[in-house]
Structure formats: structure tokens, C-alpha cells
Design a protein around this motif. Structure first.
Motif, PDB file in Angstrom:
ATOM      1  N   LEU A   1     -34.308 -11.760   1.831  1.00 23.94           N
ATOM      2  CA  LEU A   1     -34.709 -13.095   2.290  1.00 23.94           C
ATOM      3  C   LEU A   1     -35.249 -13.915   1.126  1.00 23.94           C
ATOM      4  O   LEU A   1     -35.242 -15.138   1.169  1.00 23.94           O
ATOM      5  N   LEU A   2     -35.785 -13.218   0.120  1.00 23.89           N
ATOM      6  CA  LEU A   2     -36.457 -13.913  -0.990  1.00 23.89           C
ATOM      7  C   LEU A   2     -35.713 -13.644  -2.284  1.00 23.89           C
ATOM      8  O   LEU A   2     -35.299 -12.512  -2.536  1.00 23.89           O
ATOM      9  N   HIS A   3     -35.588 -14.655  -3.096  1.00 19.00           N
ATOM     10  CA  HIS A   3     -34.969 -14.476  -4.404  1.00 19.00           C
ATOM     11  C   HIS A   3     -35.964 -14.902  -5.458  1.00 19.00           C
ATOM     12  O   HIS A   3     -36.675 -15.885  -5.289  1.00 19.00           O
ATOM     13  N   GLY A   4     -36.033 -14.132  -6.527  1.00 14.48           N
ATOM     14  CA  GLY A   4     -37.013 -14.438  -7.572  1.00 14.48           C
ATOM     15  C   GLY A   4     -37.027 -13.342  -8.603  1.00 14.48           C
ATOM     16  O   GLY A   4     -35.984 -12.992  -9.166  1.00 14.48           O
ATOM     17  N   GLY A   5     -38.185 -12.753  -8.826  1.00 15.00           N
ATOM     18  CA  GLY A   5     -38.363 -11.789  -9.915  1.00 15.00           C
ATOM     19  C   GLY A   5     -37.708 -10.426  -9.709  1.00 15.00           C
ATOM     20  O   GLY A   5     -37.717  -9.597 -10.614  1.00 15.00           O
ATOM     21  N   GLY A   6     -37.162 -10.191  -8.516  1.00 18.90           N
ATOM     22  CA  GLY A   6     -36.430  -8.939  -8.284  1.00 18.90           C
ATOM     23  C   GLY A   6     -37.325  -7.723  -8.097  1.00 18.90           C
ATOM     24  O   GLY A   6     -36.866  -6.583  -8.223  1.00 18.90           O
ATOM     25  N   GLN A   7     -38.588  -7.951  -7.737  1.00 20.91           N
ATOM     26  CA  GLN A   7     -39.482  -6.801  -7.524  1.00 20.91           C
ATOM     27  C   GLN A   7     -39.066  -6.022  -6.261  1.00 20.91           C
ATOM     28  O   GLN A   7     -38.305  -6.507  -5.439  1.00 20.91           O
ATOM     29  N   GLU A   8     -39.607  -4.831  -6.130  1.00 18.93           N
ATOM     30  CA  GLU A   8     -39.425  -3.993  -4.927  1.00 18.93           C
ATOM     31  C   GLU A   8     -37.929  -3.831  -4.596  1.00 18.93           C
ATOM     32  O   GLU A   8     -37.454  -4.250  -3.531  1.00 18.93           O
ATOM     33  N   ARG A   9     -37.203  -3.225  -5.531  1.00 21.58           N
ATOM     34  CA  ARG A   9     -35.753  -2.964  -5.376  1.00 21.58           C
ATOM     35  C   ARG A   9     -34.977  -4.257  -5.120  1.00 21.58           C
ATOM     36  O   ARG A   9     -33.962  -4.261  -4.428  1.00 21.58           O
ATOM     37  N   ALA A  10     -35.514  -5.365  -5.629  1.00 25.06           N
ATOM     38  CA  ALA A  10     -34.920  -6.702  -5.440  1.00 25.06           C
ATOM     39  C   ALA A  10     -34.867  -7.105  -3.963  1.00 25.06           C
ATOM     40  O   ALA A  10     -34.209  -8.068  -3.595  1.00 25.06           O
ATOM     41  N   LEU A  11     -35.604  -6.366  -3.119  1.00 25.53           N
ATOM     42  CA  LEU A  11     -35.617  -6.714  -1.697  1.00 25.53           C
ATOM     43  C   LEU A  11     -36.745  -7.674  -1.375  1.00 25.53           C
ATOM     44  O   LEU A  11     -36.720  -8.364  -0.368  1.00 25.53           O
ATOM     45  N   ARG A  12     -37.758  -7.706  -2.256  1.00 25.05           N
ATOM     46  CA  ARG A  12     -38.905  -8.549  -1.939  1.00 25.05           C
ATOM     47  C   ARG A  12     -39.509  -9.059  -3.243  1.00 25.05           C
ATOM     48  O   ARG A  12     -40.459  -8.480  -3.779  1.00 25.05           O
ATOM     49  N   SER A  13     -38.904 -10.165  -3.721  1.00 24.78           N
ATOM     50  CA  SER A  13     -39.408 -10.762  -4.957  1.00 24.78           C
ATOM     51  C   SER A  13     -40.807 -11.327  -4.742  1.00 24.78           C
ATOM     52  O   SER A  13     -41.153 -11.744  -3.645  1.00 24.78           O
ATOM     53  N   GLY A  14     -41.584 -11.343  -5.808  1.00 20.85           N
ATOM     54  CA  GLY A  14     -42.959 -11.856  -5.754  1.00 20.85           C
ATOM     55  C   GLY A  14     -43.880 -10.854  -6.424  1.00 20.85           C
ATOM     56  O   GLY A  14     -43.637  -9.640  -6.339  1.00 20.85           O
TER      57      GLY A  14
END
Ligand SMILES: Cc1ncc(COP(=O)(O)O)c(C=O)c1O
Length: 390
Positions: A228-241
Motif C-alpha cells: 500500500l505504501l511506497h518509499g524507503g522499502g523497509q520491512e521487505r518493501a511491504l511497509r515503507s517508513g
């Protein structure tokens, strides 16, 4: 006097969780930074991930930290739906039940309104149990069109438990991913993600004694839900931020503490809950224990008082210092019958006359006595108020 009997809405902060939060907040750093300060807070985050993974028996890489149950459910439903529809545009059916939490129902309904999905609701019995034969029957006919199945492990209003293992077994031959909202289950019933057969599971920190605003979506390693979120690719790119390492530490501490005393707590709360229900029925024989006989968690009493309205009951109990709810706190203030009870086929005038009493780790016998002393006058007052309205 203040008696809190609404632990399913949120429970009291655990001391262990508060201590872990305060310790972590002493540190400055972004867990994605390469310098030592970053690495220090990264290790706090990764310790928390290990503890959550241990608590539900999953691989550490399957724990995706996010803000709570609502976000986890949205990620699961939309993310898996988008993953499935990209593979096969004919798979547009989402199977669920009308008694699910709105955090799950509303994203499914949104997908139906905006993205061509179809939501199929399984039959729910009058005691709140989801009819799993109806799942088997529906899949036998329609499995090629089904994107995913989502059924909650424990219903947050009625406390009814669904046999998620069985749901996975039914879905497995058809290769359909199953998600479960385990927000009301985690910390109350044993959870074993590895053997559950689930593709994803939602959990939330504030239901086990962590602060509000942290939770996790457990995502099986072979699943790649759309983010749902695009950005820094944290948390397996599933939850950027930027990762909330301090809250994750608080969540892990609360979860560990909650699992450590789960069996003894639930046994104690089950006795208190049974006493509460029996005394209510002695005092007010017309009262209905909604889910009696169903497989349900021990800390939940769901009661209907005919010829009353939930909001009058809540108000009259609150005036006597007792906090309970009429169902999901997210729906509080919204007048109308409980969608869960309507989903169970209960008449509208009864579905408007219910209260949910939920016990938690700080509940004592004195709290139950206080409730019993208050319920008679509250019900009489609510019946009078209802008679005046008619
Ligand atoms: C079953 C269930 N799912 C999801 C949620 C939403 O969780 P959160 O408050 O962490 O967003 C709740 C909260 O009441 C719940 O009980």
C-alpha cells in the motif's frame, strides 16, 4: 470508583512494555542508518522481531511491523487481492464473513466498489460460528475465481473462535491464500503460524498491553502482497517508513509477558466470566448470553438485555463507574444494531440491546462484584428509557 471491563477495546499497559518503551526511547537513531547509533536501534528492532516470531512460531523475516490491526488488515486484503488479480484477472472473489471487524470488511467492500472485486460472505450460525461446510461447498463450485479467504481467529465482539487450521485445510487443495485477523486472539489463545497453513495474519500491540499504534502483519515468505505504501522499502518493501523500533520493543515485551501468563490468566478470567454470566442470569432471567455453547474465549461475556438499547446501558453503567462496550470501539458513537449480531441472524431489536464485557490481566473479583451490583439498576433504567421512546 472506576472499573474497566472493556479490555477487548484496549487493555492496560503492561509494566514490562512501559519499561521496554522507556529504555528504547533513550536511544537516538534511525534503524536504517549505517552508523553505530543506527545499528544500535536496529538491534532493538531486530530483538523485538525475534520475540514476536517466537511468540507465534513464525520465521523472523515473516514479521512486518506496522501501526496496528487496521493497517495489517488493509495490507493483507488489498495487497493479496492485487497480487492475485495480477496473476489471474478472473480471480476477483474475496471470501469472508459478515461478522468480521470493519478493519477487514471495509477494505474488501472498497475493493468491490472500486476495483471489480466481489465479496462472498459465508453463512454464520446464530451462535456466531462460521459455517465451514459452506466454505467447502462454495470453493468446490467457484475455486477458480477466488482470490483469497479471510476469516478472523477470534471474534472481537462475541469471543467466538474459528477453527483456522480447518479453513486452511479446506483452502489448501485449491491453492487459495488464507488471511486471518488474529487481533482478538493473540495473547489469549495459542497461535502457531508455521503450522496454521496461513498466508498472512494480523496482530495488534494494544490488545496485549503495549501502547496503541504498533502491530504486525505476519506474511509467509513465499507471499508477495502488493504494498500500500511506497518509499524507503523497509520491512521487505511491504511497509515503507522509518521503523518504530521503540514501539516494536514495547510490543515484543507485552507479547512475551502476555504469553507467559496466558494459561493461568485465561483460566482465572474464565471462572470470573462464568460467575458474572450466572449472576446476571439469576438477577435478570430475560437476559441472553449470546454465544453460550459456542467455542469462545474465556474472558468475554456477550449479553443481550431485551427491551433496552445498548447506548442507554453503557451510559447507565458508566454513571456507576463501569466501562463496558456495545461491541467494537471503532463503532462506538455510531447508533444502530451490532453488525456482528445482524450477521448471526439475530433480530434487529435484540442486536441493538447488547453489551460486551471483556476481562483482562488487571481484572479482579471485586470488578465483577461491582458490575453485578450495577447491572440491575442499569437494565431497569434502560427498560424505562426504552418504554418512554416507544
Ligand atoms: C478483531 C480486530 N481487528 C482489527 C482491529 C483494529 O486494530 P487496531 O486498533 O490496532 O487498528 C481490532 C480493534 O478493535 C479488532 O478487535
Amino acid at each position: 470508583m472506576s472499573v474497566f471491563l472493556d479490555h477487548a477495546s484496549t487493555t492496560t499497559l503492561r509494566e514490562e512494555s512501559k519499561a521496554a518503551l522507556l529504555r528504547a526511547l533513550e536511544e537516538t537513531g534511525n534503524p536504517s542508518s549505517v552508523h553505530s547509533s543506527g545499528q544500535l536501534v536496529r538491534s532493538i528492532l531486530e530483538d523485538a522481531r525475534d520475540q514476536i516470531a517466537k511468540a507465534i512460531n513464525c520465521n523472523r523475516s515473516e514479521v512486518i511491523f506496522l501501526s496496528g490491526g487496521t493497517e495489517a488488515d488493509n495490507h493483507a486484503i488489498k495487497g493479496i487481492y492485487w497480487q492475485q488479480i495480477a496473476k489471474d484477472p478472473n480471480r476477483n472473489i474475496i471470501i469472508t464473513a459478515a461478522t468480521e471487524h470493519h478493519a477487514l470488511l471495509d477494505p474488501a467492500i472498497w475493493l468491490e466498489a472500486n476495483q471489480g472485486a466481489k465479496v462472498h460472505y459465508l453463512r454464520v450460525e446464530s451462535d456466531g460460528m462460521v459455517n465451514l461446510n459452506s466454505l467447502q461447498e462454495f470453493l468446490t463450485e467457484n475455486h477458480r475465481r477466488v482470490a483469497l479467504i479471510s476469516l478472523m481467529t477470534v471474534n472481537n465482539e462475541t469471543g467466538v473462535i474459528t477453527d483456522i487450521q480447518k479453513v486452511s485445510e479446506i483452502a489448501k487443495p485449491f491453492g487459495i491464500p488464507v488471511h486471518s485477523d488474529a487481533v482478538a486472539a493473540f495473547g489469549h489463545v495459542p497461535i502457531d503460524f508455521a503450522s496454521s497453513g496461513l498466508a498472512a495474519m494480523s496482530i495488534s500491540g494494544h490488545k496485549v498491553g503495549a501502547p496503541i499504534g504498533i502491530g504486525a502483519l505476519i506474511v509467509r515468505r513465499d507471499m508477495k502482497p502488493e504494498s500500500l505504501l511506497h518509499g524507503g522499502g523497509q520491512e521487505r518493501a511491504l511497509r515503507s517508513g522509518t521503523m518504530n523500533f521503540a514501539s516494536a520493543a514495547a510490543f515484543a515485551a507485552a507479547a512475551t509477558a502476555s504469553l507467559a501468563d496466558m494459561d493461568s490468566r485465561e483460566e482465572k478470567l474464565g471462572k470470573l466470566r462464568d460467575e458474572l454470566e450466572n449472576k446476571v442470569l439469576e438477577l435478570i432471567p430475560e437476559a441472553i448470553v449470546t454465544t453460550k455453547g459456542a467455542n469462545r474465549v474465556p474472558h468475554n461475556a456477550h449479553l443481550i438485555f431485551p427491551n433496552t438499547q445498548s447506548d442507554s446501558l453503557l451510559f447507565l453503567l458508566d454513571q456507576q463507574g463501569i466501562s463496558v462496550s456495545s461491541g467494537s470501539a471503532c463503532q462506538a458513537g455510531v447508533l444502530g444494531p451490532s453488525h456482528v449480531l445482524i450477521g448471526m441472524g439475530i433480530e434487529e431489536n435484540l442486536a441493538k440491546a447488547c453489551i460486551r464485557v471483556t476481562l483482562g490481566h488487571t481484572t479482579t473479583a471485586a470488578d465483577i462484584d461491582a458490575f453485578i451490583a450495577a447491572i440491575g439498576p442499569a437494565v431497569s433504567g434502560a427498560i424505562k428509557a426504552q418504554a418512554l421512546q416507544n
